[in-house]
Design a protein around this motif. Structure first.
Motif, PDB file in Angstrom:
ATOM      1  N   GLN A   4     -13.804  -1.692  -2.116  1.00  0.00           N
ATOM      2  CA  GLN A   4     -13.253  -1.919  -0.778  1.00  0.00           C
ATOM      3  C   GLN A   4     -12.171  -2.998  -0.810  1.00  0.00           C
ATOM      4  O   GLN A   4     -11.121  -2.861  -0.197  1.00  0.00           O
ATOM      5  N   LYS A   5     -12.394  -4.074  -1.557  1.00  0.00           N
ATOM      6  CA  LYS A   5     -11.416  -5.156  -1.660  1.00  0.00           C
ATOM      7  C   LYS A   5     -10.153  -4.671  -2.373  1.00  0.00           C
ATOM      8  O   LYS A   5      -9.030  -4.996  -1.983  1.00  0.00           O
ATOM      9  N   ARG A   6     -10.325  -3.870  -3.427  1.00  0.00           N
ATOM     10  CA  ARG A   6      -9.186  -3.334  -4.174  1.00  0.00           C
ATOM     11  C   ARG A   6      -8.357  -2.412  -3.269  1.00  0.00           C
ATOM     12  O   ARG A   6      -7.124  -2.475  -3.261  1.00  0.00           O
ATOM     13  N   ASN A   7      -9.002  -1.568  -2.491  1.00  0.00           N
ATOM     14  CA  ASN A   7      -8.298  -0.675  -1.565  1.00  0.00           C
ATOM     15  C   ASN A   7      -7.530  -1.464  -0.506  1.00  0.00           C
ATOM     16  O   ASN A   7      -6.422  -1.097  -0.120  1.00  0.00           O
ATOM     17  N   LEU A   8      -8.103  -2.545  -0.044  1.00  0.00           N
ATOM     18  CA  LEU A   8      -7.441  -3.396   0.936  1.00  0.00           C
ATOM     19  C   LEU A   8      -6.183  -4.034   0.353  1.00  0.00           C
ATOM     20  O   LEU A   8      -5.138  -4.096   1.014  1.00  0.00           O
ATOM     21  N   ILE A   9      -6.257  -4.478  -0.899  1.00  0.00           N
ATOM     22  CA  ILE A   9      -5.094  -5.078  -1.565  1.00  0.00           C
ATOM     23  C   ILE A   9      -4.000  -4.028  -1.760  1.00  0.00           C
ATOM     24  O   ILE A   9      -2.814  -4.283  -1.502  1.00  0.00           O
ATOM     25  N   VAL A  10      -4.375  -2.833  -2.183  1.00  0.00           N
ATOM     26  CA  VAL A  10      -3.401  -1.755  -2.372  1.00  0.00           C
ATOM     27  C   VAL A  10      -2.731  -1.412  -1.038  1.00  0.00           C
ATOM     28  O   VAL A  10      -1.511  -1.249  -0.966  1.00  0.00           O
ATOM     29  N   LEU A  11      -3.488  -1.354   0.014  1.00  0.00           N
ATOM     30  CA  LEU A  11      -2.942  -1.064   1.341  1.00  0.00           C
ATOM     31  C   LEU A  11      -1.967  -2.153   1.783  1.00  0.00           C
ATOM     32  O   LEU A  11      -0.882  -1.863   2.293  1.00  0.00           O
ATOM     33  N   ALA A  12      -2.317  -3.408   1.580  1.00  0.00           N
ATOM     34  CA  ALA A  12      -1.440  -4.522   1.955  1.00  0.00           C
ATOM     35  C   ALA A  12      -0.131  -4.475   1.170  1.00  0.00           C
ATOM     36  O   ALA A  12       0.948  -4.697   1.726  1.00  0.00           O
ATOM     37  N   LEU A  17       5.694  -3.180   0.909  1.00  0.00           N
ATOM     38  CA  LEU A  17       6.792  -2.424   0.300  1.00  0.00           C
ATOM     39  C   LEU A  17       7.536  -1.580   1.337  1.00  0.00           C
ATOM     40  O   LEU A  17       8.766  -1.510   1.326  1.00  0.00           O
ATOM     41  N   ILE A  18       6.812  -0.975   2.250  1.00  0.00           N
ATOM     42  CA  ILE A  18       7.446  -0.178   3.305  1.00  0.00           C
ATOM     43  C   ILE A  18       8.283  -1.073   4.218  1.00  0.00           C
ATOM     44  O   ILE A  18       9.401  -0.722   4.595  1.00  0.00           O
ATOM     45  N   ALA A  19       7.780  -2.245   4.543  1.00  0.00           N
ATOM     46  CA  ALA A  19       8.534  -3.179   5.387  1.00  0.00           C
ATOM     47  C   ALA A  19       9.812  -3.636   4.700  1.00  0.00           C
ATOM     48  O   ALA A  19      10.886  -3.674   5.308  1.00  0.00           O
ATOM     49  N   VAL A  20       9.735  -3.960   3.421  1.00  0.00           N
ATOM     50  CA  VAL A  20      10.921  -4.396   2.669  1.00  0.00           C
ATOM     51  C   VAL A  20      11.928  -3.259   2.567  1.00  0.00           C
ATOM     52  O   VAL A  20      13.133  -3.464   2.752  1.00  0.00           O
ATOM     53  N   ALA A  21      11.452  -2.040   2.307  1.00  0.00           N
ATOM     54  CA  ALA A  21      12.354  -0.884   2.235  1.00  0.00           C
ATOM     55  C   ALA A  21      13.047  -0.659   3.572  1.00  0.00           C
ATOM     56  O   ALA A  21      14.245  -0.359   3.625  1.00  0.00           O
TER      57      ALA A  21
END
Length: 118
Positions: A4-12, A17-21
């Motif tokens: 769950q923590k790993r998925n949260l980090i990947v989502l963040a 990345l989408i915001a920067v793009a």
């Protein structure tokens, strides 16, 4: 590390990345926009083209007809002073987009917006 923590980090990271793009795309698009000009037509001829990105003032004066003072400020063009009797050109307000016209018929003056695309 839990799944769950790993998925949260990947989502963040993906959201970041989408915001920067998006920001990079917005900057690129802004740099690609065509220049926009106020076209000053006096006595049926193009007298001057004023870049709307540069604040400036222009005075057109004639000993016979009179004068108009045209101002470009903050991406808008307007007639700020004239000695014509009705002052319609002064009361017309400012233009910033194509489609509008400022006219001073006693002085045979027209102002309209034009972009490099047109």
């Amino acid at each position: 590390m839990s799944k769950q923590k790993r998925n949260l980090i990947v989502l963040a990271v993906l959201v970041l990345l989408i915001a920067v793009a998006g920001l990079l795309f917005q900057r690129y698009r802004a740099s690609q926009e065509p220049a926009v000009y106020a076209v000053i037509q006096y006595r049926g001829e193009v007298y001057e083209k004023l870049d709307l990105s540069k604040n400036t003032e222009l005075r057109i004066e004639d000993d016979i007809v009179g004068y108009n003072v045209i101002r470009v400020q903050d991406g808008e063009v307007s007639v700020i002073e004239a000695d014509c009797p009705d002052q319609i050109c002064v009361y017309s307000g400012a233009l910033s987009e194509t489609g509008g016209v400022i006219a001073c018929l006693p002085h045979d003056l027209l102002i309209y917006i034009e972009s490099e695309e047109e």
